[in-house]
Design a protein around this motif. Structure first.
Motif, mmCIF file in Angstrom:
data_model
loop_
_atom_site.group_PDB
_atom_site.id
_atom_site.type_symbol
_atom_site.label_atom_id
_atom_site.label_comp_id
_atom_site.label_asym_id
_atom_site.label_seq_id
_atom_site.Cartn_x
_atom_site.Cartn_y
_atom_site.Cartn_z
ATOM 1 N N LEU A 285 -1.634 4.852 3.261
ATOM 2 C CA LEU A 285 -1.396 5.965 4.173
ATOM 3 C C LEU A 285 -1.385 7.302 3.447
ATOM 4 C CD1 LEU A 285 1.504 4.328 6.237
ATOM 5 C CD2 LEU A 285 -0.948 4.326 6.761
ATOM 6 N N ASN A 286 -1.847 7.302 2.203
ATOM 7 C CA ASN A 286 -1.842 8.524 1.406
ATOM 8 C C ASN A 286 -2.980 9.468 1.786
ATOM 9 O OD1 ASN A 286 0.403 7.766 0.011
ATOM 10 N ND2 ASN A 286 -0.546 7.763 -2.008
ATOM 11 N N PRO A 287 -2.787 10.774 1.534
ATOM 12 C CA PRO A 287 -3.849 11.746 1.801
ATOM 13 C C PRO A 287 -4.923 11.697 0.723
ATOM 14 C CG PRO A 287 -1.991 12.830 0.774
ATOM 15 C CD PRO A 287 -1.568 11.401 1.002
ATOM 16 N N GLY A 288 -5.968 12.482 0.936
ATOM 17 C CA GLY A 288 -6.991 12.653 -0.079
ATOM 18 C C GLY A 288 -6.524 13.648 -1.130
ATOM 19 N N PRO B 243 8.036 20.436 0.563
ATOM 20 C CA PRO B 243 8.895 20.440 -0.625
ATOM 21 C C PRO B 243 10.023 19.416 -0.628
ATOM 22 C CG PRO B 243 9.515 22.228 0.829
ATOM 23 C CD PRO B 243 8.303 21.585 1.444
ATOM 24 N N THR B 244 10.387 18.883 0.530
ATOM 25 C CA THR B 244 11.607 18.078 0.631
ATOM 26 C C THR B 244 11.398 16.641 0.156
ATOM 27 O OG1 THR B 244 12.252 19.404 2.554
ATOM 28 C CG2 THR B 244 13.459 17.352 2.178
ATOM 29 N N ARG B 245 12.214 16.219 -0.819
ATOM 30 C CA ARG B 245 12.177 14.833 -1.282
ATOM 31 C C ARG B 245 13.080 13.975 -0.399
ATOM 32 N NH1 ARG B 245 9.869 14.170 -6.296
ATOM 33 N NH2 ARG B 245 9.241 16.139 -7.277
ATOM 34 N N PHE B 246 12.847 12.654 -0.456
ATOM 35 C CA PHE B 246 13.566 11.762 0.454
ATOM 36 C C PHE B 246 15.075 11.892 0.294
ATOM 37 C CE2 PHE B 246 15.805 7.810 1.296
ATOM 38 C CZ PHE B 246 15.502 7.638 2.633
ATOM 39 N N GLU B 247 15.564 11.917 -0.952
ATOM 40 C CA GLU B 247 17.017 11.975 -1.166
ATOM 41 C C GLU B 247 17.619 13.245 -0.578
ATOM 42 O OE1 GLU B 247 15.457 8.854 -3.627
ATOM 43 O OE2 GLU B 247 14.817 10.947 -3.368
ATOM 44 N N GLU B 248 16.903 14.362 -0.680
ATOM 45 C CA GLU B 248 17.383 15.607 -0.078
ATOM 46 C C GLU B 248 17.459 15.478 1.439
ATOM 47 O OE1 GLU B 248 15.242 19.167 -1.510
ATOM 48 O OE2 GLU B 248 14.274 17.791 -2.909
ATOM 49 N N ALA C 77 1.327 16.402 3.291
ATOM 50 C CA ALA C 77 2.028 15.209 2.816
ATOM 51 C C ALA C 77 3.322 15.605 2.123
ATOM 52 C CB ALA C 77 1.139 14.419 1.861
ATOM 53 N N GLY C 78 4.124 14.608 1.814
ATOM 54 C CA GLY C 78 5.354 14.833 1.076
ATOM 55 C C GLY C 78 5.113 14.895 -0.420
ATOM 56 N N PRO C 79 6.169 15.166 -1.200
ATOM 57 C CA PRO C 79 6.009 15.365 -2.636
ATOM 58 C C PRO C 79 5.985 14.082 -3.465
ATOM 59 C CG PRO C 79 8.277 15.801 -2.015
ATOM 60 C CD PRO C 79 7.537 15.506 -0.736
ATOM 61 N N GLU C 80 6.282 12.921 -2.837
ATOM 62 C CA GLU C 80 6.384 11.671 -3.590
ATOM 63 C C GLU C 80 5.590 10.559 -2.919
ATOM 64 O OE1 GLU C 80 10.819 11.459 -5.239
ATOM 65 O OE2 GLU C 80 10.758 11.878 -3.086
ATOM 66 N N SER C 81 4.977 9.720 -3.741
ATOM 67 C CA SER C 81 4.230 8.571 -3.235
ATOM 68 C C SER C 81 4.806 7.278 -3.806
ATOM 69 C CB SER C 81 2.750 8.689 -3.617
ATOM 70 O OG SER C 81 2.039 7.516 -3.251
ATOM 71 N N ALA D 87 0.852 -1.199 0.000
ATOM 72 C CA ALA D 87 0.000 0.000 0.000
ATOM 73 C C ALA D 87 0.886 1.246 0.000
ATOM 74 C CB ALA D 87 -0.912 -0.006 1.220
ATOM 75 N N PRO D 88 0.395 2.360 -0.569
ATOM 76 C CA PRO D 88 1.233 3.545 -0.720
ATOM 77 C C PRO D 88 1.337 4.407 0.530
ATOM 78 C CG PRO D 88 -0.904 3.959 -1.682
ATOM 79 C CD PRO D 88 -0.904 2.517 -1.249
ATOM 80 N N MET D 89 2.390 5.195 0.546
ATOM 81 C CA MET D 89 2.570 6.222 1.571
ATOM 82 C C MET D 89 3.206 7.442 0.912
ATOM 83 S SD MET D 89 5.879 4.766 3.756
ATOM 84 C CE MET D 89 5.444 5.770 5.164
ATOM 85 N N GLN D 90 3.073 8.589 1.559
ATOM 86 C CA GLN D 90 3.579 9.851 1.000
ATOM 87 C C GLN D 90 4.228 10.664 2.116
ATOM 88 O OE1 GLN D 90 0.699 11.408 -1.740
ATOM 89 N NE2 GLN D 90 1.658 13.429 -1.846
ATOM 90 N N PRO D 91 5.315 10.141 2.692
ATOM 91 C CA PRO D 91 5.915 10.766 3.878
ATOM 92 C C PRO D 91 6.606 12.088 3.568
ATOM 93 C CG PRO D 91 7.294 8.971 3.110
ATOM 94 C CD PRO D 91 6.047 8.936 2.280
ATOM 95 N N LEU D 92 6.938 12.811 4.641
ATOM 96 C CA LEU D 92 7.571 14.119 4.491
ATOM 97 C C LEU D 92 8.561 14.355 5.618
ATOM 98 C CD1 LEU D 92 5.016 16.944 5.452
ATOM 99 C CD2 LEU D 92 4.901 14.606 6.281
ATOM 100 N N ALA D 93 9.331 15.415 5.466
ATOM 101 C CA ALA D 93 10.338 15.764 6.467
ATOM 102 C C ALA D 93 9.697 16.471 7.649
ATOM 103 C CB ALA D 93 11.398 16.670 5.835
ATOM 104 N N ALA D 94 10.204 16.191 8.840
ATOM 105 C CA ALA D 94 9.683 16.841 10.042
ATOM 106 C C ALA D 94 9.815 18.358 9.961
ATOM 107 C CB ALA D 94 10.411 16.310 11.276
#
Length: 249
Positions: free
Chosen positions: A225-228, A235-240, A183-187, A153-160
């Motif tokens: 765990l994705n938003p609607g 703005p922060t992507r995981f690699e950043e 949410a974060g910028p990537e799912s 299942a998907p998730m779209q996490p973000l930086a604190a």
């Protein structure tokens, strides 16, 4: 404005306080370490005296079902009553995306109780439902060695830090008397994001993507765990984030 941050010594609170102060506001951290215990009510009235805004980013010290329910129920009742008595104009609470869709989770059930208490209270409010933080991916993986079995299942996490920035902006804005999703910028799938985290952390464990795997005991649907639609995006992507966090891979 005078903004009291409940849970001001935690992950989000420590990032939120300097943002508010940098914008010219009086930001006051409140937590048991500073003599303010929202669970028991100790020091709450004094902390909220003269406050314009309360931001609640506190968390339960125990995630056991009964303990977490008791924490969010009692602390929200205590804070709401004190905020009303103090004439607070805006109550901002950090919650979790999908809390109402994961009834198998005792933590999510407790967050829904918290949200409902705010909705029924006398103080204008904004509920900010955030997805999981990048900082939490290690906890999803868990401890130990060998394979990690996780949902597809998907998730779209973000930086604190992006959560703190959004809270800082909303805290000094007008109450929405409703819910905002963040949410974060990537799912990607939960399995894929945790695999990224383990690789960035230099951990050799392999991740098994399992459609039947549960998320801390909760079954997930295709939305996971994705938003609607139309959440606010950090703005922060995981690699950043991984690079800034010093993860070497």
């Amino acid at each position: 404005m005078k903004v009291v941050v409940i849970g001001g010594s935690g992950l989000i609170g420590k990032k939120l306080i300097p943002l508010l102060r940098g914008a010219g506001h009086e930001a006051v951290p409140a937590s048991p370490s500073s003599g303010v215990n929202a669970l028991t009510g100790e020091g709450v009235a004094a902390a909220l005296a003269g406050a314009d805004v309360v931001v609640d980013v506190s968390n339960s010290p125990s995630f056991a079902d009964d303990a977490v329910m008791s924490f969010f129920d009692a602390s929200t009742r205590n804070l709401s009553a004190a905020a009303s008595a103090a004439g607070v104009r805006h109550y901002v609470a950090l919650s979790v995306v999908g809390a109402d869709r994961l009834p198998d989770s005792g933590y999510m059930r407790a967050k829904v109780v918290q949200e409902n208490l705010l909705k029924a209270g006398a103080v204008p409010y904004t509920i900010v439902r955030a997805t999981q933080f990048f900082e939490f991916l290690g906890a999803i993986a868990g401890a130990g060695a060998g394979e990690v079995r996780l949902p597809t299942a998907p998730m779209q996490p973000l930086a604190a830090e992006d959560v703190a920035a959004a809270l800082a902006a909303m805290a000094v804005g007008a109450p929405v008397n409703g819910t905002v999703e963040l949410a974060g910028p990537e799912s990607f799938s939960i399995a894929a994001f945790v695999e990224k985290f383990l690789a960035a952390s230099g951990e050799p464990r392999s991740v098994i993507a399992d459609p039947q795997a549960r998320y801390f005991g909760a079954a997930l649907d295709e939305r996971g765990l994705n938003p609607g639609p139309n959440p606010r995006l950090g703005p922060t992507r995981f690699e950043e984030w991984a690079a800034r966090a010093g993860l070497k891979g």
